[in-house]
Structures are given as C-alpha cells and as structure tokens.
Design a protein around this motif. Structure first.
Motif, PDB file in Angstrom:
ATOM      1  N   ARG A 185       0.846  -1.188   0.000  1.00 47.08           N
ATOM      2  CA  ARG A 185       0.000   0.000   0.000  1.00 47.08           C
ATOM      3  C   ARG A 185       0.886   1.244   0.000  1.00 47.08           C
ATOM      4  O   ARG A 185       1.896   1.309   0.706  1.00 47.08           O
ATOM      5  N   TYR A 186       0.479   2.216  -0.809  1.00 46.67           N
ATOM      6  CA  TYR A 186       1.211   3.483  -0.865  1.00 46.67           C
ATOM      7  C   TYR A 186       0.210   4.628  -0.823  1.00 46.67           C
ATOM      8  O   TYR A 186      -0.867   4.553  -1.424  1.00 46.67           O
ATOM      9  N   GLY A 187       0.566   5.678  -0.091  1.00 48.03           N
ATOM     10  CA  GLY A 187      -0.306   6.844  -0.021  1.00 48.03           C
ATOM     11  C   GLY A 187       0.497   8.114   0.097  1.00 48.03           C
ATOM     12  O   GLY A 187       1.640   8.102   0.571  1.00 48.03           O
ATOM     13  N   GLN A 188      -0.089   9.211  -0.323  1.00 52.66           N
ATOM     14  CA  GLN A 188       0.515  10.524  -0.129  1.00 52.66           C
ATOM     15  C   GLN A 188      -0.539  11.589  -0.345  1.00 52.66           C
ATOM     16  O   GLN A 188      -1.638  11.316  -0.832  1.00 52.66           O
ATOM     17  N   SER A 189      -0.203  12.809   0.034  1.00 53.25           N
ATOM     18  CA  SER A 189      -1.142  13.904  -0.159  1.00 53.25           C
ATOM     19  C   SER A 189      -1.131  14.355  -1.613  1.00 53.25           C
ATOM     20  O   SER A 189      -0.198  14.052  -2.373  1.00 53.25           O
ATOM     21  N   PHE A 190      -2.153  15.100  -1.992  1.00 52.49           N
ATOM     22  CA  PHE A 190      -2.211  15.641  -3.340  1.00 52.49           C
ATOM     23  C   PHE A 190      -1.183  16.756  -3.538  1.00 52.49           C
ATOM     24  O   PHE A 190      -0.992  17.218  -4.664  1.00 52.49           O
ATOM     25  N   GLN A 191      -0.541  17.183  -2.474  1.00 51.74           N
ATOM     26  CA  GLN A 191       0.538  18.153  -2.594  1.00 51.74           C
ATOM     27  C   GLN A 191       1.888  17.484  -2.788  1.00 51.74           C
ATOM     28  O   GLN A 191       2.925  18.155  -2.833  1.00 51.74           O
ATOM     29  N   GLY A 192       1.873  16.163  -2.859  1.00 50.45           N
ATOM     30  CA  GLY A 192       3.094  15.420  -3.132  1.00 50.45           C
ATOM     31  C   GLY A 192       3.957  15.141  -1.923  1.00 50.45           C
ATOM     32  O   GLY A 192       5.126  14.770  -2.065  1.00 50.45           O
ATOM     33  N   ASP A 193       3.403  15.273  -0.703  1.00 50.36           N
ATOM     34  CA  ASP A 193       4.182  15.009   0.500  1.00 50.36           C
ATOM     35  C   ASP A 193       3.396  14.084   1.424  1.00 50.36           C
ATOM     36  O   ASP A 193       2.382  13.509   1.028  1.00 50.36           O
ATOM     37  N   ALA A 194       3.866  13.950   2.666  1.00 48.15           N
ATOM     38  CA  ALA A 194       3.217  13.090   3.670  1.00 48.15           C
ATOM     39  C   ALA A 194       3.046  11.662   3.152  1.00 48.15           C
ATOM     40  O   ALA A 194       2.014  11.032   3.372  1.00 48.15           O
ATOM     41  N   GLY A 195       4.070  11.147   2.485  1.00 44.53           N
ATOM     42  CA  GLY A 195       3.982   9.809   1.906  1.00 44.53           C
ATOM     43  C   GLY A 195       4.019   8.712   2.948  1.00 44.53           C
ATOM     44  O   GLY A 195       4.649   8.828   3.999  1.00 44.53           O
ATOM     45  N   THR A 196       3.312   7.618   2.662  1.00 45.26           N
ATOM     46  CA  THR A 196       3.333   6.425   3.503  1.00 45.26           C
ATOM     47  C   THR A 196       3.494   5.201   2.611  1.00 45.26           C
ATOM     48  O   THR A 196       3.081   5.194   1.451  1.00 45.26           O
ATOM     49  N   PHE A 197       4.104   4.180   3.159  1.00 45.35           N
ATOM     50  CA  PHE A 197       4.302   2.941   2.404  1.00 45.35           C
ATOM     51  C   PHE A 197       4.226   1.779   3.371  1.00 45.35           C
ATOM     52  O   PHE A 197       4.761   1.834   4.485  1.00 45.35           O
ATOM     53  N   ASP A 198       3.553   0.715   2.938  1.00 42.79           N
ATOM     54  CA  ASP A 198       3.386  -0.462   3.778  1.00 42.79           C
ATOM     55  C   ASP A 198       3.434  -1.699   2.892  1.00 42.79           C
ATOM     56  O   ASP A 198       2.764  -1.745   1.845  1.00 42.79           O
ATOM     57  N   ILE A 199       4.229  -2.688   3.274  1.00 44.51           N
ATOM     58  CA  ILE A 199       4.286  -3.938   2.528  1.00 44.51           C
ATOM     59  C   ILE A 199       4.368  -5.080   3.535  1.00 44.51           C
ATOM     60  O   ILE A 199       5.021  -4.963   4.578  1.00 44.51           O
ATOM     61  N   SER A 200       3.661  -6.147   3.242  1.00 47.22           N
ATOM     62  CA  SER A 200       3.659  -7.285   4.161  1.00 47.22           C
ATOM     63  C   SER A 200       3.507  -8.584   3.387  1.00 47.22           C
ATOM     64  O   SER A 200       2.945  -8.614   2.283  1.00 47.22           O
ATOM     65  N   GLY A 201       4.018  -9.622   3.985  1.00 46.49           N
ATOM     66  CA  GLY A 201       3.852 -10.972   3.447  1.00 46.49           C
ATOM     67  C   GLY A 201       3.442 -11.907   4.560  1.00 46.49           C
ATOM     68  O   GLY A 201       4.042 -11.905   5.640  1.00 46.49           O
ATOM     69  N   THR A 202       2.397 -12.674   4.325  1.00 43.52           N
ATOM     70  CA  THR A 202       1.876 -13.601   5.327  1.00 43.52           C
ATOM     71  C   THR A 202       1.761 -14.976   4.720  1.00 43.52           C
ATOM     72  O   THR A 202       1.227 -15.148   3.614  1.00 43.52           O
TER      73      THR A 202
END
Length: 980
Positions: A186-203
């Motif tokens: 999962r990846y997310g960020q603001s429409f201003q191009g900042d405050a990015g987040t990233f999450d990856i997992s394997g189960t």
C-alpha cells in the motif's frame, strides 16, 4: 519453571510435523457491525468480553467490529488513525514514558475520552506489551496484515480481564486457519506530493499433512515520511508564537533594572521618543549592533517572514513552521504462531511478536535557553549599546540573563528506537465432555533508546560565554550570541565543542501466567449453565536511565530528569457464570444472565473485588434487549506509584485569552477585580517593581510531577442498557436492516491524576471562581513557583487520588443492506452503515467534595486545560456514515465523518473570558476496489475528498487538534493484494 516447560513442549511439537501448504480464498471483512459468528471447536463461539464459549454470537454488551478492509482503507499506516474516527473513541493523549521527550512515537487508543490508561488493549484476548511505566499500550506493535477483525466493547470489563478495563476493551483478533501466501502493498501521499506512507507485508500459513499442526508467519515493513509545518504554511504560518527569538534578548532583572533615562537615551539615538521603551522590557539585538524592544518591535530591523513574525506588535518566531507536524517513522513487524495437536484432546501452541520502530520527534525545533545568570558583563561580544544599558544598573557588574533561540545549531531531534518482543506458549484441551482448559505463559519486553543527536551542553556554552576572549581560544571564532547573523555563523569547531550525542534508556517488562477452565454445570430450561474459572499472576517492571547530561540539567532546551524504577505484581482469581433461564418460550425466545466476579491482590495497593451482572432477553426473534452493571477498578501503574520528580512542559497559550494570568496583556488583569489580581500576582512572586509592565514571554510552563505509593485504585460503576432490532420483513428493501441503540453511564471515583498546571493557575488566580478572595494562601497558589523576574519557574503536579469522572451517552448503529437486483432496480448490492454517539455529559470533579463540572460540547487546544480530559474534543455528537455499492468484482464506497460545532474549553474553565469555539466539521472519503482475478485485488481511495482545512482552536493561529482535524489535506492511497 512453567515457562521453560511450555517453551520446550512447543519447540518439540513444532519440529514433529511435516508441513503442506494449501490455498484459501480471502473473505471480505465487514466495515462496522456486530461481530459475526466465529465458531471454535464444538460449534461454540468466544465473544470479546467473556471467557465462556457459547452457541450464539450476540453479546449482552455493546460490541463494534471492524474488518480488515476498513483498517487498510486510508493512506495511514497506523491502525489508530482508522479507529479514532469511530464515535466511541477520542483522540489519544498518552502520558509519555518517564523522561521520554518525543513520546517514543506511540499510537494509543482512548475509549469514551476517559484516557488510554482506562481501556484495555488485547491481542486474541491476551494483554499486549506495555510501552511505558504508565501502562500505555502502543498499537504500532500490531501489523494490519495479521488481523481478521477488531472488536470493541465500550463498557467496563474488569471482572473478566482485570484492571484497566474501566471504559472498555479493544481486542485485536488475528487470522485463524490461514493457509497459503498473501502479499499486500500500500502506498499513499497527499495531493501536494508530501506526507507519503508505504506499507508492505507478506503472510504465509501452512498446515501439516495429517492436519494436526498449523503455523502462520507474517513479516511487514511500514514507513511514514515527515511533514513539516512550513509545508502547510497557510495554516501553521503563525503557529506557536514563541518569544524566544534568534536575535537573542536581554531580560532585565526586576531587582536590578537599568536606568530609564539611559534606555531613553539609547533609543533616542534611533529616533525613538523617550518613554516608548520601559526599562523593564526585553531588548533584542539587530545585526548592526543596535537594540530593539521585543514588545512593540520598536527599532526592529530583522526579518518578518520565513520563520519570523511581528505578530501583535511583538517580535516572535512561529515554531510550528519549523517543526514536524507528522513525525517520520519506520517500522518492522514480525508475527508468528504455531499450533500442534498432541492428541485428540490436547493442543500445544506458541506465538511470537516482535516490532522494531524508529520514530523521530521534535520539541520546539531549535533549542532555547533561559538560565539565570547566563552571561558576564565581561563578555567581549556584548554590543556597545547593551553595555551602556547594563552599566546603568544598580549592580553594573552583575551577570545578566539572555534569552535565545539557537538557530545556528542543528534542529532539536529526538530519535526513539523501540524494540518490542512478546513470547507466548501454552497448552489447551479437554478435561472431560463439556469441560476444557487453557494455560499459558507470557513474557514481553519493550526497550527504548531515545537519542538526541545534537544536544547543546549548557556547561560548555557557559565556558565559551565566560571566557575572556568569548571562547576564541577554545574553538575558532568563539561563540557570539548577539544577533541573527552572529548566531547563524557559529564555526564548525564551536558547534562540535558545544554539541553532544545523548541517550536515555527505558525498559518495561511483563510476565503473565494464566490458567482457565470452562465447562458445563447443570441444565436449565434455556440450556446448560456454563462457567469459567481463571487464575492469573501478572508482574510488571520498569527501569529508566537518563543520560548523565540530562540528569545534571546540562542539556539546553531539554528538561532534566532522574533515574526511576519500580515493579508491581498481582494475583487474581475470577469466575463467570452463563445462566440461560429460558429458551423458545412465548415472549422469551431466550433469556439469560452473565455473572462475573474477580478478586485481585496487588503487592502495593492491597486486595480488591470487581463484579458484574449482565442480561439479555429476546422476547421475539427480531428484538434483543440487553443491559448490565459492572463494578470495575484501575490499580495505579508503576509510573503513578514510583516516578521520582520528573519535569515536563505544558502549553498555556498566549494573552489575552490564555497565558500567564499575571501578564499585563491578560484579560485577567483588567475588569472589576484588577486591583485584587495585581495584589495576588505580587504575593505569588511577580516583583512589585515590574508588576504593571510584567509580560510572560513564552507559551509554556514547566511542571514537576512525582508518584506516590499511597495511591489507591480507582473504582468505577458502569451501566449499559439497550436493544438490537433486526428487520422482521422479508422484502428486498427491509430484510437487510438492523438497528442497535445502547445507553451507557460510567462513573469513576478516586481518579488517579494530576491537577494540571493550567488548572492550578485558573484556580489560584480565580479564573474559574474558586479563589474569590484572591488569597495567596490558596492551596493551588502554593503549587506555583516563580523566579526573580516573575516568570513561572515550575508548577507542581503530583499524582493524587483526586475527585471523579462521570460520562454518559447513547450509541446508535444502523445497518442496511439491499440486493438491488432482487429489488428490480439494477445489478449490485447497496450497503449503508451509520454509527452515531450522542454525548449526554462528561463531568469532572477536580477534588473530593468539589462540584462536578460538565465539559461536554467543548474542545481543548492547550492540551492542559484540566485533568483528566487533557486536550480532548468532547463533541455533543459524532457521526460516522458509510455507503457502499458492489457489483461483480467492483466495490465502491463513500464515507462521511461529522463533528458538530464546539465551545472552547475556556467556556467552562474561565466563563468570564472564554476563547472562540470551533464550527462544525465534515470530511468525506472515497474508496474503490476491484477483484482483478481470483487471487489479485486492487484498491484505492481519496481521503478528505474536498480538501477541508483543519479548524483553528481558541482563535489561536496554527492551533488545532491533529488527531481530530485533518492536517494533511486531500490525500490518496493505492493498494495491491495477492493471494496464492
């Protein structure tokens, strides 16, 4: 010994079977609803809030369940961001660990706004590690990828789970019987191009060929990027207006003031009329060597933009522009569990959870100093104009005070590295037909190292300032603190001399041994009477070791602290009875009661009992009526018991509506009682020579807290009563409708808390009417300590059993599901969910015998207005609505969150001069998911669809509630899930 035996058993079992993987389709989780039936062996179900397995899943306590789809449908990589949107939760304002500066990056939960120490956080019904001495659980330790659902009981549960469950329980349920491999990103960020987040997992999950053993392992990584205040300058441009400025300021001593004629003469040279600048006013330093008056900005020649301001005619620096408004974070999670059936009636199991989190926090960006005395008159860098003013003092050779914000050095960052590990081993099985047992041992530890990379050592700075050559013989150029240009031109050699790397260490541990027996006793007309008997031993310990520089108060801008340690243990026995009186009778399709009792023996505070009675009655199939009463407790935690004197900062805001009441700009200094207020200010430490010009030039005060082993547990009485109605009609439009309405009333006495610094000042200076004679002998006035300049040095805030807390309200939840094709409209299914909380009251009693004061409908921006609702929004209602539409492989959803208008908390704490409230607030979120193939799902969404700005609290620029109002703005996320 028991732990060793269990570990050996699990290790043997784990090696005894040959695994074989099998694929399994992923189920779709509900958004928000009553818990679905989750059958265990024998077709029985364990519902959160009870240890008794039962045939149905309808709980006599109100339960809200959240599925994994909802938990991952935001750009945030932290679970609390989603849970805090639900009406049952309030913003978490956790007490940090003793000495922790950046709060260790904790994410906490706060049910009913009663504080995160008063709700219990569980993982599969077992306690999670405690991240601080104050018993706070950091839910960052739970990776979303391992979860099946989250169940929340918003009501007391101490009789079942023990201390801390006053306001309720949040139980995170992990996946069961998982086979195959699932990858999520999962990846997310603001429409201003900042405050990015990233999450990856394997189960991955496997089951042995003979079906007797199973195992699951999940690995995940999460990252959250920093967001600076200056990246949201339209809101935070004037946030936290500090009077500590880069130019530096000379602060005249009330007992050694310069001559007014000399001050007039100096400023006359700048073309300023005599008397414009009083001799008690702080003087700053322009880069050309001239002086300016900080108040009034008289002769100020410095910048007024880009981190500088002359707001309200006073030279200040808006600190929020220079700070993190979202802390950067990196997190690694490992979770594994294994089970092996030793024989038909005995299963061994084990579980491990490990998390490594690195969070960087800030406090005020650049360091500030206010130490008396700070400089000698022999310093060679003193500007000539300042030397003239200093020489006119009655004691012309006395040291003088310099305020400064050291922008020439590194910004003040605190790196918190936290390692959390928990091991569980256990055995469960059948004793006899209808009788079963479960016994386990648990050990966890949380180790936090908080590092300040570029701490400024006061002792070394003073060495430079007191050197005859200004320190030039120690490091290149010496240290010149006068003016921005000099401040920001400190040589690398001098920076290396002053700066140091410091470390504070914190360790908490928890050990639990618990055994449970459940079974049938005898039959009744409604079914078998079932029981549960539980015995528990729990021990918690805590150690804190600050850096020697911090212990010696040698770090500029960082409050000192001292080592602390403590431990406590409790032995408990608890029992439950499920009594089904009637079933399948006229007007009593079912009638049952659930009784619970727990006896707890604490080594510090003694022994106590808790108990409960709950009942549910289904007069007809569509209607369930439920309710109950519980007596709950919360025992004092290690921090409340053992913390030695620890210093902290509390925000008090700025005049006229906030700040120090003795400040001449304060509304408290005007009006009918101005004369009495002036006298009280003098009596409490403001020198009479400057009382008519006194200004407190910062927005925070120092507080000193300490624990006490004389504390006794809090006690609470909780009442719940409500009904659940499911549609009795079979039409496509009505068959999928259900409604629940529940009333709650929670009353807590002997509340363990502190009288906050702001509350102390409000009461001392009669802002709330509690000191009408303006007597300096008032209890609260005795807690305030001022220095020689009149400034507030510290306010004592010891832990005490104070007054009480009372809150009541109504929860409403409605669910409506329509198969549009069956209704003859169009293909697809429509889902509508509504969750509402109506807050009837939130009453606080500060001291025993005092009147209860209702804070419902208010919001607090200072985060220190009263205790315990520190920094809380307490709206009269909260609405959380979601609408979903699915057709074939596509699902779309729209979510609406609503908060009504609220009064500022000062409408209660000082009703004569309240600050501005906030208007209503509405946020919409959009989501879309596509099942691309049987094994691949693609999702995405937009949060804060209409880019609604955060609300300004108390009419103060840059002041908001980040956990309540969105400070990031419109943002998006995309996620990919693949199952093999």
């Amino acid at each position: 010994m028991l732990r060793t035996v269990l570990l050996s058993s699990i290790a043997t079992c784990a090696l005894a079977w040959a695994p074989a993987a099998h694929a399994q389709d992923a189920g779709q989780a509900p958004v928000v609803e009553e818990p679905e039936a989750q059958a265990e062996e024998g077709g029985l179900i364990v519902v959160t809030g009870s240890r008794i397995a039962r045939q149905d899943f309808q709980s006599p306590s109100p339960i809200v369940t959240i599925g994994t789809d909802t938990l991952t449908s935001t750009p945030s990589v932290n679970i609390e961001s989603t849970l805090n949107q639900l009406p049952q939760f309030a913003q978490g304002q956790s007490q940090s660990a003793i000495g922790a500066v950046a709060n260790g990056g904790r994410a906490t939960l706060n049910l009913r706004g009663l504080g995160e120490t008063r709700n219990l956080i569980l993982l599969d019904g077992r306690r999670l590690p405690l991240s601080s001495a104050f018993g706070v659980v950091d839910i960052n330790n739970i990776a979303p990828g391992i979860l099946e659902s989250v169940e929340t009981i918003s009501g007391g549960a101490s009789a079942v789970y023990g201390s801390d469950a006053i306001s309720g329980v949040v139980n995170f349920r992990t996946r069961r019987d998982f086979e195959g491999i699932q990858l999520d990103a999962r990846y997310g960020q603001s429409f201003q191009g900042d405050a990015g987040t990233f999450d990856i997992s394997g189960t991955g999950g496997i089951r042995s060929a003979d079906g007797r053993g199973s195992a699951m392992l999940s690995l995940s990584y999460s990252r959250r990027n920093v967001l600076w205040g200056h990246e949201r300058s339209d809101f935070f441009g004037l946030g936290v207006l500090s009077s500590f400025i880069s130019t530096g300021t000379y602060v005249p001593s009330a007992t050694n003031l310069p001559q007014q004629a000399v001050v007039n003469s100096v400023f006359a040279g700048y073309g300023v009329a005599a008397g414009t600048v009083p001799n008690s006013r702080s003087l700053g330093f322009n880069d050309d060597g001239t002086l300016f008056s900080q108040v009034g900005a008289v002769n100020y020649k410095g910048p007024t933009t880009n981190f500088y301001s002359t707001f309200g005619g006073t030279v200040r620096q808006p600190v929020a522009m220079q700070e993190y408004i979202v802390q950067p974070m990196e997190r690694y999670n490992v979770f594994g569990k294994v089970e092996y059936e030793l024989n038909d009636g005995l299963t061994a199991y084990g579980q491990i959870l490990h998390t490594n989190t690195r969070v960087t926090g800030q406090v005020g960006w650049s360091p500030t100093v206010f130490v008396i005395p700070t400089m000698p008159v022999t310093n060679p860098f003193i500007p000539a104009a300042l030397a003239t003013v200093l020489a006119s003092r009655p004691s012309p050779t006395a040291d003088f005070t310099l305020n400064s914000r050291f922008t020439g050095f590194e910004d003040r960052k605190f790196h918190a590295d936290v390692n959390t590990t928990q091991f569980i081993v256990g055995l469960r099985g059948d004793i006899a037909p209808g009788w079963s047992f479960d016994i386990y041992g648990l050990h966890d530890s949380v180790d936090m190292v908080e590092t300040q990379d570029k701490a400024l050592l006061l002792s070394r700075m003073r060495t430079l300032l007191y050197a005859a050559d200004g320190g030039a013989s120690i490091c290149a150029g010496g240290f010149n603190p006068f003016g921005i240009r000099n401040q920001e031109s400190v040589s690398r050699a001098c920076r290396d001399y002053i700066e140091a790397r410091t470390h504070d260490y914190t360790r908490t541990t928890q050990d639990i041994i618990e055994g449970n027996i459940t079974g049938k006793l005898f039959p009744l007309p409604g079914g078998d009477v079932r029981f549960s008997l539980t015995g528990t031993y729990r021990e918690n310990s805590f150690e804190y070791d600050p850096d020697p520089s911090r212990e010696n108060n040698d770090i500029i801008g960082t409050l000192g602290s001292v080592p602390a340690a403590g431990s406590l243990n409790v032995k408990e026995i608890a029992g439950e009875l499920l009594v089904p009186l009637l079933r399948d009778m006229p007007f009593a399709e079912s009638l049952e009661f659930n009784l619970g009792y727990r006896y707890s023996d604490y080594n510090v505070t003694g022994s106590f009992s808790t108990y409960r009675i709950e009942g549910s009655w289904r007069p007809i199939t569509p209607l369930l009526i439920r309710g109950g009463y519980e007596r709950a407790i919360r025992a004092p935690n290690i921090g409340e018991l053992y913390s030695s004197a620890q210093t902290a900062q509390a925000q008090i805001g700025s005049p006229p509506g906030a700040g120090d009441p003795c400040d001449v700009r304060s509304s408290a200094r005007s009006g009918a009682n101005a004369t009495q207020m002036r006298a009280l200010c003098i009596a409490t430490g403001v020198p009479s020579a400057i009382v008519d010009t006194y200004q407190y030039t910062t927005v925070a005060i120092g507080t000193v807290s300490s624990g006490s082993t004389a504390l006794k547990p809090e006690t609470a009485d909780t009442i719940t009563f409500g009904a659940v109605l499911r549609s009795p009609f079979n039409s496509p439009w009505t068959s999928g409708f259900s409604l629940s309405v529940d009333y709650y009333d929670i009353r807590i006495s002997d509340v363990i808390s502190q009288v906050s610094g702001v509350t102390t000042m409000n009461k001392c200076y009669n802002l709330d009417g509690s000191n009408p004679t303006y007597a300096a002998s008032n209890l609260y006035c005795q807690l305030i300590r001022r220095d020689g300049t009149g400034g507030i040095n510290t306010v004592s805030t010891p832990y005490l059993n104070l007054g009480g807390l009372r809150t009541s309200g109504i929860d409403i939840q409605a669910d409506w599901k329509v198969n549009l094709a069956d209704a003859g409209i169009m293909p697809g299914t429509l889902n509508v969910n509504l969750v509402v909380n109506f807050l009837n009251s939130y009453e606080v009693q500060i001291l025993p015998g005092a009147a209860f004061v209702d804070y419902s409908g208010t919001i607090d921006g200072t985060q220190a207005a009263t205790t315990p609702p520190v920094g809380l929004p307490l709206p009269k209602s909260k609405i959380f609505t979601s609408v979903g539409y699915s057709v074939g492989p596509v699902q779309a959803g729209l979510r609406w969150r609503h908060l009504p208008a609220m009064s500022d908390v000062t409408a209660v704490t000082r009703p004569a001069s309240p600050a501005a409230g906030v208007p209503a607030y509405d946020i919409f979120d959009l989501s879309l998911g596509v099942q691309v193939t049987d094994k691949v799902r693609l999702s995405g969404g937009i949060s804060n669809l209409f880019d609604v700005a955060p609300l300004q609290i108390a009419g103060t620029p840059g002041l908001t509630q980040p956990g309540t109002y969105d400070i990031i703005g419109r943002s998006f996320f995309v996620s990919l899930s693949s199952r093999f």
